[in-house]
Design a protein around this motif. Structure first.
Motif, PDB file in Angstrom:
ATOM      1  N   LEU A 176       0.841  -1.197   0.000  1.00 12.65           N
ATOM      2  CA  LEU A 176       0.000   0.000   0.000  1.00 12.65           C
ATOM      3  C   LEU A 176       0.877   1.247   0.000  1.00 12.65           C
ATOM      4  O   LEU A 176       1.957   1.244   0.576  1.00 12.65           O
ATOM      5  N   PRO A 177       0.393   2.337  -0.594  1.00 14.98           N
ATOM      6  CA  PRO A 177       1.168   3.577  -0.541  1.00 14.98           C
ATOM      7  C   PRO A 177       1.055   4.227   0.840  1.00 14.98           C
ATOM      8  O   PRO A 177      -0.036   4.307   1.409  1.00 14.98           O
ATOM      9  N   TRP A 178       2.181   4.684   1.345  1.00 13.14           N
ATOM     10  CA  TRP A 178       2.251   5.359   2.645  1.00 13.14           C
ATOM     11  C   TRP A 178       2.529   6.835   2.404  1.00 13.14           C
ATOM     12  O   TRP A 178       3.424   7.189   1.643  1.00 13.14           O
ATOM     13  N   TYR A 179       1.759   7.663   3.053  1.00 12.70           N
ATOM     14  CA  TYR A 179       1.911   9.113   2.965  1.00 12.70           C
ATOM     15  C   TYR A 179       2.308   9.634   4.342  1.00 12.70           C
ATOM     16  O   TYR A 179       1.442   9.773   5.216  1.00 12.70           O
ATOM     17  N   PRO A 180       3.603   9.917   4.564  1.00 18.41           N
ATOM     18  CA  PRO A 180       4.042  10.415   5.875  1.00 18.41           C
ATOM     19  C   PRO A 180       3.409  11.780   6.180  1.00 18.41           C
ATOM     20  O   PRO A 180       3.636  12.754   5.466  1.00 18.41           O
ATOM     21  N   VAL A 181       2.597  11.819   7.213  1.00 15.73           N
ATOM     22  CA  VAL A 181       1.837  13.023   7.541  1.00 15.73           C
ATOM     23  C   VAL A 181       2.753  14.219   7.804  1.00 15.73           C
ATOM     24  O   VAL A 181       2.460  15.326   7.346  1.00 15.73           O
ATOM     25  N   ASP A 182       3.859  14.019   8.505  1.00 19.38           N
ATOM     26  CA  ASP A 182       4.728  15.164   8.808  1.00 19.38           C
ATOM     27  C   ASP A 182       5.255  15.836   7.543  1.00 19.38           C
ATOM     28  O   ASP A 182       5.443  17.047   7.516  1.00 19.38           O
ATOM     29  N   ASP A 183       5.463  15.065   6.494  1.00 13.06           N
ATOM     30  CA  ASP A 183       5.916  15.653   5.230  1.00 13.06           C
ATOM     31  C   ASP A 183       4.816  16.476   4.562  1.00 13.06           C
ATOM     32  O   ASP A 183       5.093  17.335   3.731  1.00 13.06           O
ATOM     33  N   LEU A 184       3.565  16.212   4.916  1.00 12.79           N
ATOM     34  CA  LEU A 184       2.441  16.962   4.362  1.00 12.79           C
ATOM     35  C   LEU A 184       2.152  18.232   5.165  1.00 12.79           C
ATOM     36  O   LEU A 184       1.458  19.120   4.693  1.00 12.79           O
ATOM     37  N   LEU A 185       2.676  18.298   6.388  1.00 13.35           N
ATOM     38  CA  LEU A 185       2.345  19.402   7.299  1.00 13.35           C
ATOM     39  C   LEU A 185       3.441  20.429   7.460  1.00 13.35           C
ATOM     40  O   LEU A 185       3.181  21.532   7.952  1.00 13.35           O
ATOM     41  N   TRP A 186       4.685  20.063   7.114  1.00 14.46           N
ATOM     42  CA  TRP A 186       5.822  20.956   7.346  1.00 14.46           C
ATOM     43  C   TRP A 186       6.584  21.216   6.065  1.00 14.46           C
ATOM     44  O   TRP A 186       6.930  20.288   5.341  1.00 14.46           O
ATOM     45  N   GLU A 187       6.861  22.465   5.826  1.00 17.66           N
ATOM     46  CA  GLU A 187       7.703  22.882   4.711  1.00 17.66           C
ATOM     47  C   GLU A 187       9.111  23.127   5.259  1.00 17.66           C
ATOM     48  O   GLU A 187       9.306  23.198   6.480  1.00 17.66           O
ATOM     49  N   PRO A 188      10.103  23.282   4.384  1.00 14.37           N
ATOM     50  CA  PRO A 188      11.455  23.589   4.862  1.00 14.37           C
ATOM     51  C   PRO A 188      11.455  24.828   5.768  1.00 14.37           C
ATOM     52  O   PRO A 188      10.653  25.748   5.594  1.00 14.37           O
ATOM     53  N   GLY A 189      12.348  24.816   6.753  1.00  9.70           N
ATOM     54  CA  GLY A 189      12.443  25.909   7.717  1.00  9.70           C
ATOM     55  C   GLY A 189      11.396  25.809   8.815  1.00  9.70           C
ATOM     56  O   GLY A 189      11.113  26.787   9.494  1.00  9.70           O
ATOM     57  N   TRP A 190      10.811  24.635   8.964  1.00  8.23           N
ATOM     58  CA  TRP A 190       9.756  24.393   9.955  1.00  8.23           C
ATOM     59  C   TRP A 190       8.582  25.355   9.783  1.00  8.23           C
ATOM     60  O   TRP A 190       8.003  25.851  10.744  1.00  8.23           O
ATOM     61  N   VAL A 191       8.243  25.622   8.527  1.00  9.54           N
ATOM     62  CA  VAL A 191       7.067  26.440   8.241  1.00  9.54           C
ATOM     63  C   VAL A 191       5.869  25.499   8.161  1.00  9.54           C
ATOM     64  O   VAL A 191       5.833  24.590   7.323  1.00  9.54           O
ATOM     65  N   GLU A 192       4.914  25.724   9.048  1.00 12.88           N
ATOM     66  CA  GLU A 192       3.735  24.866   9.062  1.00 12.88           C
ATOM     67  C   GLU A 192       2.818  25.208   7.896  1.00 12.88           C
ATOM     68  O   GLU A 192       2.532  26.382   7.639  1.00 12.88           O
ATOM     69  N   VAL A 193       2.368  24.186   7.194  1.00 11.88           N
ATOM     70  CA  VAL A 193       1.415  24.360   6.111  1.00 11.88           C
ATOM     71  C   VAL A 193       0.094  24.804   6.749  1.00 11.88           C
ATOM     72  O   VAL A 193      -0.338  24.227   7.754  1.00 11.88           O
ATOM     73  N   PRO A 194      -0.556  25.835   6.210  1.00  8.94           N
ATOM     74  CA  PRO A 194      -1.839  26.271   6.774  1.00  8.94           C
ATOM     75  C   PRO A 194      -2.848  25.112   6.819  1.00  8.94           C
ATOM     76  O   PRO A 194      -2.894  24.279   5.907  1.00  8.94           O
ATOM     77  N   VAL A 195      -3.636  25.069   7.874  1.00  6.38           N
ATOM     78  CA  VAL A 195      -4.562  23.954   8.089  1.00  6.38           C
ATOM     79  C   VAL A 195      -5.487  23.720   6.896  1.00  6.38           C
ATOM     80  O   VAL A 195      -5.697  22.556   6.512  1.00  6.38           O
ATOM     81  N   PRO A 196      -6.046  24.731   6.246  1.00  9.04           N
ATOM     82  CA  PRO A 196      -6.889  24.440   5.072  1.00  9.04           C
ATOM     83  C   PRO A 196      -6.120  23.701   3.967  1.00  9.04           C
ATOM     84  O   PRO A 196      -6.669  22.819   3.303  1.00  9.04           O
ATOM     85  N   GLN A 197      -4.851  24.036   3.794  1.00 12.16           N
ATOM     86  CA  GLN A 197      -4.039  23.340   2.791  1.00 12.16           C
ATOM     87  C   GLN A 197      -3.707  21.919   3.265  1.00 12.16           C
ATOM     88  O   GLN A 197      -3.692  20.988   2.458  1.00 12.16           O
ATOM     89  N   GLN A 198      -3.451  21.750   4.564  1.00 10.58           N
ATOM     90  CA  GLN A 198      -3.255  20.404   5.101  1.00 10.58           C
ATOM     91  C   GLN A 198      -4.486  19.549   4.787  1.00 10.58           C
ATOM     92  O   GLN A 198      -4.373  18.429   4.293  1.00 10.58           O
ATOM     93  N   ARG A 199      -5.644  20.114   5.092  1.00 14.50           N
ATOM     94  CA  ARG A 199      -6.898  19.388   4.887  1.00 14.50           C
ATOM     95  C   ARG A 199      -7.072  19.006   3.418  1.00 14.50           C
ATOM     96  O   ARG A 199      -7.449  17.881   3.103  1.00 14.50           O
ATOM     97  N   SER A 200      -6.764  19.922   2.527  1.00 14.74           N
ATOM     98  CA  SER A 200      -6.878  19.657   1.097  1.00 14.74           C
ATOM     99  C   SER A 200      -5.957  18.508   0.684  1.00 14.74           C
ATOM    100  O   SER A 200      -6.343  17.628  -0.100  1.00 14.74           O
ATOM    101  N   ARG A 201      -4.730  18.521   1.186  1.00 12.33           N
ATOM    102  CA  ARG A 201      -3.777  17.446   0.873  1.00 12.33           C
ATOM    103  C   ARG A 201      -4.282  16.099   1.382  1.00 12.33           C
ATOM    104  O   ARG A 201      -4.191  15.081   0.679  1.00 12.33           O
ATOM    105  N   ILE A 202      -4.806  16.084   2.593  1.00 12.51           N
ATOM    106  CA  ILE A 202      -5.307  14.836   3.181  1.00 12.51           C
ATOM    107  C   ILE A 202      -6.547  14.355   2.434  1.00 12.51           C
ATOM    108  O   ILE A 202      -6.706  13.154   2.174  1.00 12.51           O
ATOM    109  N   GLU A 203      -7.434  15.276   2.071  1.00 15.62           N
ATOM    110  CA  GLU A 203      -8.627  14.891   1.309  1.00 15.62           C
ATOM    111  C   GLU A 203      -8.235  14.234  -0.013  1.00 15.62           C
ATOM    112  O   GLU A 203      -8.843  13.225  -0.409  1.00 15.62           O
ATOM    113  N   ALA A 204      -7.236  14.767  -0.693  1.00 14.30           N
ATOM    114  CA  ALA A 204      -6.795  14.200  -1.976  1.00 14.30           C
ATOM    115  C   ALA A 204      -6.279  12.777  -1.775  1.00 14.30           C
ATOM    116  O   ALA A 204      -6.570  11.882  -2.577  1.00 14.30           O
ATOM    117  N   ILE A 205      -5.521  12.558  -0.713  1.00 15.28           N
ATOM    118  CA  ILE A 205      -5.011  11.211  -0.431  1.00 15.28           C
ATOM    119  C   ILE A 205      -6.155  10.265  -0.097  1.00 15.28           C
ATOM    120  O   ILE A 205      -6.227   9.138  -0.600  1.00 15.28           O
TER     121      ILE A 205
END
Length: 175
Positions: free
Chosen positions: A23-52
């Motif tokens: 099965l494909p694994w999607y590491p959640v931390d890679d979806l939530l953090w950009e370089p420099g420890w910039v947190e992805v905004p929650v609406p964008q997190q949600r969009s990424r998770i919905e697509a998966i």
């Protein structure tokens, strides 16, 4: 979906399951953090998770407040790592110290630093403040007949026993 407190071993288990089941694994931390420890905004997190979660096959190694409902609505199974607090904290501390010493890259090229470990936003503090909530949440999910089935593992040995009995995928190329 694999769930548990910080340091319980969610990512390790998700990776093992992905290899074992093909099965494909999607590491959640890679979806939530950009370089420099910039947190992805929650609406964008949600969009990424919905697509998966619209895909037929996936494994996620966590679920957070702004979008936890999305994988729960689509998961065939939730695996909860409901280990004692001392065990998951010890694992987290050991992992954090290793990452500090080695400079291991995580979450899109980020690294843990002594400053981050000693801050109020430290993953160690998150463990201490979130442990009881995570445990309560997993147990509530397990008791809720309207949600997906939830397997709770109270020890690594119990998880290892279950994994030993889990058949490998018969899909071509799966291990």
């Amino acid at each position: 979906m694999v769930y548990g407190v910080y340091g319980a071993g969610k990512s390790t288990l998700a990776e093992r399951l992905a290899e074992r089941l093909g099965l494909p694994w999607y590491p959640v931390d890679d979806l939530l953090w950009e370089p420099g420890w910039v947190e992805v905004p929650v609406p964008q997190q949600r969009s990424r998770i919905e697509a998966i979660c619209r895909l037929d096959r996936w494994i996620l190694d966590g679920a957070y407040h702004g979008w936890r409902d999305v994988p729960l609505a689509r998961a065939d199974l939730v695996i909860g790592l409901d280990y004692p607090g001392w065990l998951s904290f010890w694992r987290l501390l050991r992992r954090t110290l290793r990452r500090l010493v080695t400079g291991e890259e995580i979450c899109n090229g980020n690294r843990e630093s002594l400053g981050s470990v000693l801050s109020r936003d430290s993953v160690l503090v998150w463990h201490l403040t979130g442990f009881v909530r995570a445990r309560r949440r997993m147990r509530a999910w397990q008791a809720d007949p309207s949600g997906p089935p939830v397997l709770l593992f109270r020890s690594p040995a119990a998880l290892d026993h279950w994994l030993a009995d889990l058949p490998a995928s018969r899909r071509p190329g799966a291990g």
